[in-house]
Design an enzyme around this catalytic site. Structure first.
Site, PDB file in Angstrom:
ATOM      1  N   GLN B 214      35.361  44.013  36.059  1.00  0.00           N
ATOM      2  CA  GLN B 214      35.005  43.541  37.392  1.00  0.00           C
ATOM      3  C   GLN B 214      34.042  44.501  38.088  1.00  0.00           C
ATOM      4  O   GLN B 214      33.540  44.205  39.148  1.00  0.00           O
ATOM      5  CB  GLN B 214      36.277  43.376  38.248  1.00  0.00           C
ATOM      6  N   ARG B 363      45.440  39.900  42.627  1.00  0.00           N
ATOM      7  CA  ARG B 363      44.665  39.047  43.509  1.00  0.00           C
ATOM      8  C   ARG B 363      44.934  39.384  44.977  1.00  0.00           C
ATOM      9  O   ARG B 363      45.246  38.514  45.798  1.00  0.00           O
ATOM     10  CB  ARG B 363      44.998  37.572  43.246  1.00  0.00           C
ATOM     11  N   CYS B 364      44.895  40.679  45.296  1.00  0.00           N
ATOM     12  CA  CYS B 364      44.992  41.026  46.707  1.00  0.00           C
ATOM     13  C   CYS B 364      44.240  42.320  46.944  1.00  0.00           C
ATOM     14  O   CYS B 364      44.009  43.084  46.025  1.00  0.00           O
ATOM     15  CB  CYS B 364      46.436  41.150  47.179  1.00  0.00           C
ATOM     16  N   GLU B 733      41.605  36.152  48.271  1.00  0.00           N
ATOM     17  CA  GLU B 733      42.957  36.656  48.063  1.00  0.00           C
ATOM     18  C   GLU B 733      43.922  36.358  49.199  1.00  0.00           C
ATOM     19  O   GLU B 733      45.120  36.624  49.080  1.00  0.00           O
ATOM     20  CB  GLU B 733      42.868  38.172  47.827  1.00  0.00           C
TER      21      GLU B 733
END
Ligand code: FES
Ligand code: FES
Lengths: 163, 781
Positions: B214, B363-364, B733
């Site tokens: 990423q 995902r945060c 998110e």
């Protein structure tokens, strides 16, 4: 490791190969034929990323031996639309039924088979139908809509006499 | 001139054309000439001494080319690597393993199957050592020491806020609620696992690394820093992040497999591919969460006064969290949430245990879910202790719209918000008061139904360079735009999409600013040789940082275009006006030049004294973070016989500021919601006292299917960010952060009258049934 001769028809083309008995169909498709649209997401037959149609029926190609597919017809995402976009591919695009695209080929092939068996599925039938395919990105709502949309497109094209 | 489809249009995604045809190019699709395959032998023990690795047992397998061990790497000084939190992590062990499934040695072979055979054949002798898996036990005096190079299992103590003032405020409160909660280990489980192809060219001394990452640029710099002693330099390293099949934070860290594959390529002189199995992915890659929280929240006269959080963070055997360097607990101190309160204190103690290292986000944004879970559970408890409906209690305690920009007691400056509007909208959509009436009726009949709320505030878009860096690299992000002579464009970014649709969204931002249609703009990311430097995509930072850079770079281009237009129109620059896609002379709208005409002139007829060409770059350093927010309300039904929780309805009202592509925004929220209910109901990785994992494959680790996932109902409010160039806040998110507490609050609400005050997650049927049984309410059939 014993070696075997297999002939598998993939997307309408015959492919003959000498393969190890243990070679998985998914590796035959990806490595031998270079069709990388079929993905691998797990090692327990759980995710469905590897789904292809074997004589029209969705199977998890990570759990089928290539030798067992000898003499069969296989459809992968690359062969879905015969050059044009299949209604399922159109539905997924229009309804944003994909994000990272990794589950998408398997999800679309499962949906294609679902629609062939049931051209007008309701939401709960679609959810049940795709429950063998995991998607981590979309939360499924748009996939359900995509399959509904594909059903509409297929109906329209039948009514127009070109289906 | 027709407006082109910029902001606010649900433009169909450009990337889908390849994905729906099976033409995406993911890591495992990359095949280089002469490529070898790598597989890893892993430890069956959670803690053991390695007495011998019998290389010959693997080398005897046909096709095996090499065995790589810690000793191989030690020769290159690569047996250990630094983590993002400046701790150390083994690449391959020299003599001890610290968790089950840890990499022990690697086998390189001519095929995938031969490599797997070799890894299975490799014999290793172990002497098991005592194991500590419970972080509380790990802190006891005399506990088994996890790390030989450290004095204790205590990694760090971090605190923020005024403890004394908070204690005093709690003591002065008329109502105080207290609750312990554990947010267990979970795993992002993107459907594509991690992997790489490392290709070392000994002649040129050049490394190409195809990687599921990423953050490709940051990885390149890290690789350059840790291999400098080997003579590898940053200009001879190219990191290519191809299409990524979901990231969610799990593809931020550097995993040992990447380093081993690189070393293997150097050793063999051939490209080496390593693709992990799902089981390896779940058992060895970075986990998320694993926070043990003790929370207290007070109120006086129905007004929230003070919050205290004391936390034990289980990091496994190494602190391999992916946080900005100055924040060992991430942005956990956003824990005062959506509420106006005057005192707060938060502490975190990091602990080593015999488990895989971490923890990353799921995902945060950094540790924001943990913060939201704590405050939203506590507010619910406090509302009830005050005898008030949780919705009314929230509405009264929210930060008011007129208080923005709002500085929280823990020091964050919230940019904008209208929390009451979002909650009221969600309550309307779900019919909150009617559901309460239905609940009363159902209770009278002995049926279990609950309604849960979560009114979260996110903190994303890291971040301002004065506070945010990763290993010293500031957390800006970048956009480089070139307009071709024919008016088409290419734009490159320092971020990296993993399914978020950057190719479309970024094109829309540029379209809005320059009037070039999105389909005329090629967007590229992920190749460090071509893209401008950036910190990558995670923590919902792409729109707040690189999206802003796209707008700023476009505006720079527009400023130059104006000079060219003035030249072409023989007018004074000051007399020109802009409408989307075109400059014209004030007062004579027919006298104008389109951006396409201007682009052509930039290469064919540019004014004297001005450089030719039309391009610009922006490295955007945000002045502040952005604070998306929302209110979620969910209704659940619970089966008294089985303890199964069924989400009947789930309404999500999100405010992420200005929406660039509403279709993509909604898709992000759908996906986030699915990943929000997952840890609340299904997902957990746990360990027995010997350190054996449960939840290490997709049979045990329950990623929700379409059957468990409800039909999400979405609503929106729009409160633009005042400091972002286009008012956007980021959205990837929010739903994952906000959803879990709504589900827990709903389940506790369903069971409240039975005496249940709290539920730990995941709220599996067994756990819910036990709670029912304990309170004499389980149905016997
Ligand atoms: S790869 Fe997961 S089911 Fe085949
Ligand atoms: S679109 Fe990413 S897993 Fe389904």
């Amino acid at each position: 490791m014993s070696s075997h001769h297999v002939t598998i028809q993939v997307n309408g083309e015959e492919h003959a190969r000498e393969v190890e008995a243990r070679l998985l169909l998914v590796h035959f498709i990806r490595e031998e034929l270079g069709l990388t649209g079929t993905h691998i997401g797990c090692d327990t037959t759980s995710c469905g990323a590897c789904t292809v149609l074997l004589d029209g029926t969705p199977v998890k190609s990570c759990t089928v031996l290539a030798v067992a597919a000898g003499g069969s017809r296989v459809t992968t995402v690359e062969g879905m639309g015969n050059g044009e976009l299949h209604p399922v591919q159109q539905g997924f695009t229009e309804k944003h039924g994909l994000q990272c695209g990794f589950c998408t080929p398997g999800m679309m092939l499962t949906s294609k088979a679902l629609l062939e068996a049931n051209p007008d599925p309701q939401e709960d039938e679609i959810r049940w139908g795709i429950s063998g395919n995991l998607c981590r990105c979309t939360g499924y709502v748009n996939i359900v809509k995509a399959v509904r949309r594909a059903a509409e497109i297929m109906k329209e094209s039948k009514e127009n006499g070109d289906g | 001139m027709a407006k082109c489809r910029g902001l606010g249009h649900s433009v169909q995604r450009k990337e889908d054309a390849r994905f729906i045809r099976g033409q995406g190019r993911y890591i495992d699709d990359i095949k280089l000439p002469g490529m070898l395959y790598l597989d890893i032998t892993r430890s069956p023990y959670a803690h053991a001494k390695i007495t011998k690795i019998h290389d010959e047992t693997a080398l005897a397998v046909p096709g095996v080319a090499a065995v790589i061990t810690g000793k191989t790497l030690e020769a290159y000084n690569l047996a250990w690597m630094p983590t993002l939190m400046s701790d150390q992590q083994m690449v391959l062990p020299i003599d001890t393993v610290k968790y089950q499934a840890q990499e022990v040695a690697a086998v390189v072979a001519t095929s995938r199957y031969a490599a797997a055979d070799g890894a299975a054949a490799l014999e290793v002798d172990y002497e098991p050592l005592p194991v500590v898996v419970d972080p509380h036990a790990a802190l006891e005096p005399g506990a088994t020491r996890v790390r030989d190079d450290k004095d204790s299992n205590h990694i760090f103590h971090w605190e923020h806020g005024d403890r004394e003032a908070t204690e005093a405020a709690l003591a002065a409160s008329d109502t105080v609620v207290e609750q312990a909660m554990h947010l267990p280990r979970i795993h992002v489980a993107s459907i594509e696992t991690c992997g790489c192809v490392a290709s070392w060219n000994p002649v040129e001394g050049h490394l190409t690394l195809y990687l599921t990452t990423q953050a490709p640029h940051a990885i390149r710099t890290v690789v350059a820093l840790v291999t400098a002693h080997l003579g590898l330099a940053e200009h001879r390293i190219r990191v290519i992040s191809p299409d990524i099949g979901g990231g969610f934070g799990g593809k931020v860290p550097v995993y040992p497999g990447y380093v081993i594959a690189t070393a293997a390529s150097v050793v063999t002189g051939k490209p080496v591919k390593w693709i992990e199995d799902r089981s390896e992915n779940l058992q060895a890659d970075s986990f998320a969460r694993d926070y043990h929280i003790k929370a207290r929240l007070g109120s006086k006269g129905g007004k929230i006064t003070a919050l205290s959080l004391d936390t034990i963070a289980d990091h496994g055997y190494s602190d391999a969290a992916a946080n900005p360097s100055k924040f060992p607990a991430g942005l956990y101190h956003i824990c005062t949430g959506s509420y106006d309160l005057s005192d707060a204190h938060v502490s975190v103690d990091g602990v080593y245990t015999n488990k895989p290292p971490g923890g990353i986000a799921y995902r945060c944004s950094f540790r924001v879910t943990e913060a939201v879970h704590a405050i939203e559970r506590m507010v619910d408890l406090l509302a009830r202790e005050n005898g008030e409906d949780p919705a009314d209690f929230r509405l009264r305690n929210f930060i008011r719209p007129d208080q923005f920009p709002y500085t929280s007691v823990l020091g964050w400056e919230y940019d904008s918000g209208d929390y009451g509007a979002a909650l009221e909208k969600a309550m309307d959509m779900i019919g909150y008061r009617d559901l309460r009436a239905e609940q009363t009726e159902k209770r009278a009949r002995g049926e279990l139904m609950g309604i849960g709320i979560s009114s979260f505030t996110e903190i994303v878009g890291a971040g301002p360079s004065k506070t945010f860096d990763i290993l010293g690299i500031k957390m800006f992000d970048s956009s480089e735009i070139r307009i071709h002579p024919t008016g088409k464009a290419i734009a490159r970014f320092g971020t990296k999409s993993q399914g978020q649709g950057h190719e479309t969204t970024y094109a829309q931002i540029i379209a809005e600013e320059l009037g070039i249609p999105p389909e005329d703009i090629q967007v590229e990311e992920g190749d460090t040789d071509t893209a401008p430097y950036g910190l990558g995509t995670y923590a919902s930072r792409s729109t707040p940082t690189a999206g802003a850079a796209a707008a700023i770079a476009s505006r720079k281009i527009r400023a130059k275009a104006k000079k060219i237009a003035a030249h072409l129109l023989e007018a004074d620059e000051a007399d020109l006006e802009w409408e989307q896609g075109r400059f014209f002379v004030k007062g004579s709208p027919d006298r104008g030049k389109t951006i396409q005409e201007i682009a052509f002139a930039a290469y064919t007829n540019h004014p004297q004294g001005l450089e030719a060409g039309l391009e610009a770059t922006s490295y955007y350093d945000p002045p502040n973070l952005t604070f998306p927010f929302g209110s979620y309300v969910c209704a659940v039904d619970i089966d008294r016989g089985t303890g199964q929780v069924r989400i009947r309805r789930f309404v999500a009202v999100d405010d992420c500021g200005v929406r660039i592509n509403p279709m993509i925004v909604e898709g992000q929220i759908h996906g986030g919601l699915a990943m929000g209910i997952a840890p609340a109901l299904f997902e957990e990785i746990s360990y027995d006292p010997d350190g054996n994992i449960t939840g290490g494959n997709f049979v045990e680790y329950l990623v929700p299917t379409a059957m468990e996932t409800p039909h999400w109902e979405l609503g929106e409010t729009v409160t633009p960010s005042p400091h972002h160039p286009i008012g956007a806040k980021g959205v990837g998110e929010s739903a994952t952060v906000g959803a879990p507490a709504a589900v827990v609050n709903a389940v506790v609400d369903a069971l409240w009258h039975l005496g249940v005050r709290h539920m730990e997650i995941p709220m599996t049927p067994a756990r819910v049934w036990s709670a029912l049984n304990e309170h004499g309410a389980a149905a016997t059939r």
